[in-house]
Scaffold this motif. Structure first.
Motif, PDB file in Angstrom:
ATOM      1  N   ALA A  82      -9.113   4.523  15.652  1.00  0.00           N
ATOM      2  CA  ALA A  82      -8.410   4.612  14.365  1.00  0.00           C
ATOM      3  C   ALA A  82      -9.037   5.701  13.509  1.00  0.00           C
ATOM      4  N   ARG A  83      -8.202   6.304  12.648  1.00  0.00           N
ATOM      5  CA  ARG A  83      -8.802   7.245  11.705  1.00  0.00           C
ATOM      6  C   ARG A  83      -9.296   6.464  10.490  1.00  0.00           C
ATOM      7  N   ASP A  84     -10.334   6.981   9.861  1.00  0.00           N
ATOM      8  CA  ASP A  84     -10.864   6.344   8.656  1.00  0.00           C
ATOM      9  C   ASP A  84      -9.966   6.643   7.465  1.00  0.00           C
ATOM     10  N   ILE A  85      -9.727   5.645   6.651  1.00  0.00           N
ATOM     11  CA  ILE A  85      -9.045   5.860   5.371  1.00  0.00           C
ATOM     12  C   ILE A  85     -10.161   6.134   4.366  1.00  0.00           C
ATOM     13  N   ASP A  86     -10.169   7.355   3.844  1.00  0.00           N
ATOM     14  CA  ASP A  86     -11.307   7.809   3.042  1.00  0.00           C
ATOM     15  C   ASP A  86     -11.174   7.376   1.570  1.00  0.00           C
ATOM     16  N   THR A 142      -1.699   6.265   3.224  1.00  0.00           N
ATOM     17  CA  THR A 142      -1.798   6.205   4.686  1.00  0.00           C
ATOM     18  C   THR A 142      -0.429   6.085   5.349  1.00  0.00           C
ATOM     19  N   ARG A 181     -11.467  -0.668  15.240  1.00  0.00           N
ATOM     20  CA  ARG A 181     -10.963   0.715  15.285  1.00  0.00           C
ATOM     21  C   ARG A 181     -10.538   1.144  16.693  1.00  0.00           C
ATOM     22  N   SER A 209      -4.648   1.836  13.896  1.00  0.00           N
ATOM     23  CA  SER A 209      -4.376   3.282  13.778  1.00  0.00           C
ATOM     24  C   SER A 209      -5.155   3.891  12.613  1.00  0.00           C
ATOM     25  N   ALA A 210      -5.451   3.060  11.611  1.00  0.00           N
ATOM     26  CA  ALA A 210      -6.226   3.541  10.451  1.00  0.00           C
ATOM     27  C   ALA A 210      -6.979   2.357   9.864  1.00  0.00           C
ATOM     28  N   THR A 254     -10.174   1.158   6.744  1.00  0.00           N
ATOM     29  CA  THR A 254     -11.123   1.530   5.686  1.00  0.00           C
ATOM     30  C   THR A 254     -12.544   1.200   6.160  1.00  0.00           C
TER      31      THR A 254
END
Ligand code: NDP
Length: 303
Positions: free
Chosen positions: A8-12, A157, A257, A261-262, A264
């Motif tokens: 998963a990508r990090d939600i920044d 997101t 993750r 998909s995303a 925090t």
């Protein structure tokens, strides 16, 4: 042949909170040009270590965006009557636009009485019953900061949330319930999972969006998630490690993750958003008070 898992990508949250703070700074600047200077009063009662850190961060960010802050540090043995007197003074002071009472409170002070004593138009935490009721009815009110911050992360997101299935794990007044209400207003189908839910993991595996606010370190792992789910981890828990201690969320980040998909991270996800929305609420409160003072009927004039 081994296939490496997609992570998963990090939600920044830090970056998105910085955007929110920059918007707030612009709004504070616009108000200053009208000689209006938003001010936030923060009451910290007792010596809870985590609360001290939260208050320090809130005051620092307030200063950065140009919001004037008034800090009231009261000893742990402060009486409820004293707190109520102070809140009445702050309610009556037109130079104070927002009032925040840092929770938890010492045991001799009842949380709901203190929250109800705050003028709803200065209730920047959005916990007063008038604001809670307004939120449920979709009125313009001061909305709790953490769920507002989570919504911003989700919009950033996912874009449009209409029709998505969201599961909120936890039903507290400050996170779970307002979160579910905001997701419903965003046209999600919403399920709320709590300690009495039967097979919570199965419900959760149906969700496109999972918001977790349970207060149990790393409870939610990959087995709770549908492939591609977006995960918002509200939890902040300090756990002991061999080398000291560290902060973790309510989600097992490493495991989740591999499926989501995303997601925090904790720290650096929801936490910064909560502070950013506190300051956004201070500006909203200032504007609401301005509107109220403009629409208030003039006092009758007698010669
Ligand atoms: P509460 O303790 O008030 O609520 C926890 C909720 O989780 C309750 O509704 C409870 O259910 C539910 N729950 C407990 N165990 C389970 C379980 N095994 N399965 C399903 N549900 C369960 O916590 P808060 O909402 O105040 O906070 C939650 C977390 O979020 C904490 O870690 C807190 O530190 C963090 N937090 C972070 C913030 C931030 O800015 N990032 C802000 C606020 C909180 P029931 O109602 O049935 O008891």
């Amino acid at each position: 042949m081994s296939v490496s898992p997609a992570f998963a990508r990090d939600i920044d949250g830090k970056a998105i909170a910085a955007q929110v703070l920059s918007e707030v700074k612009d709004e504070v600047g616009a108000l200053a040009r009208q000689q209006i200077h938003p001010a936030l009063a923060v009451l910290l009662i007792g010596d809870d270590a985590a609360s001290q850190v939260y208050v320090r961060n809130k005051l620092l960010r307030a200063e950065e965006v140009g919001i004037h802050s008034l800090e009231y540090r009261l000893p742990a043995n402060t009486t409820q009557a004293h707190v109520l007197t102070l809140i009445a003074q702050l309610n009556a002071d037109p130079a104070v636009n927002g009032i925040l009472v840092q929770l938890p409170l010492p045991s001799q002070i009842q949380e709901h009485i203190v929250i109800q004593a705050i003028d709803p138009i200065k209730d920047v935490d959005g916990f007063h019953r008038q604001n809670v009721g307004g939120l449920v009815q979709g009125a313009t009110v001061l909305t709790p900061c953490t769920p507002s911050g989570c919504m911003r992360l989700l919009y950033d997101t996912c874009g449009d949330l209409s029709g998505l299935h969201a599961v909120v794990i936890g039903r507290s007044n400050i996170v779970g319930k307002p979160m579910a209400t905001l997701l419903l207003q965003a046209n999600c189908s919403v399920s709320v999972v709590h300690s009495r839910s039967v097979d919570a993991a199965a419900l959760c595996r149906m969700a496109d969006i999972v918001v977790v606010a349970v207060g149990r370190p790393q409870m939610i792992d990959a087995s709770w998630l549908k492939a591609g789910a977006v995960v918002i981890d509200v939890g902040i828990n300090r756990i002991e490690t061999q080398t000291g201690s560290r902060l973790v969320g309510d989600v097992d980040y490493v495991s989740a993750r591999t499926v989501a998909s995303a997601i925090t991270p904790v720290p650096g996800g929801v936490g910064p958003m909560t502070i950013a929305y506190l300051l956004k609420n201070t500006v909203i409160a200032t504007r609401l008070q301005l509107e109220e003072s403009r629409t208030r009927a003039p006092e009758p004039q007698f010669a």
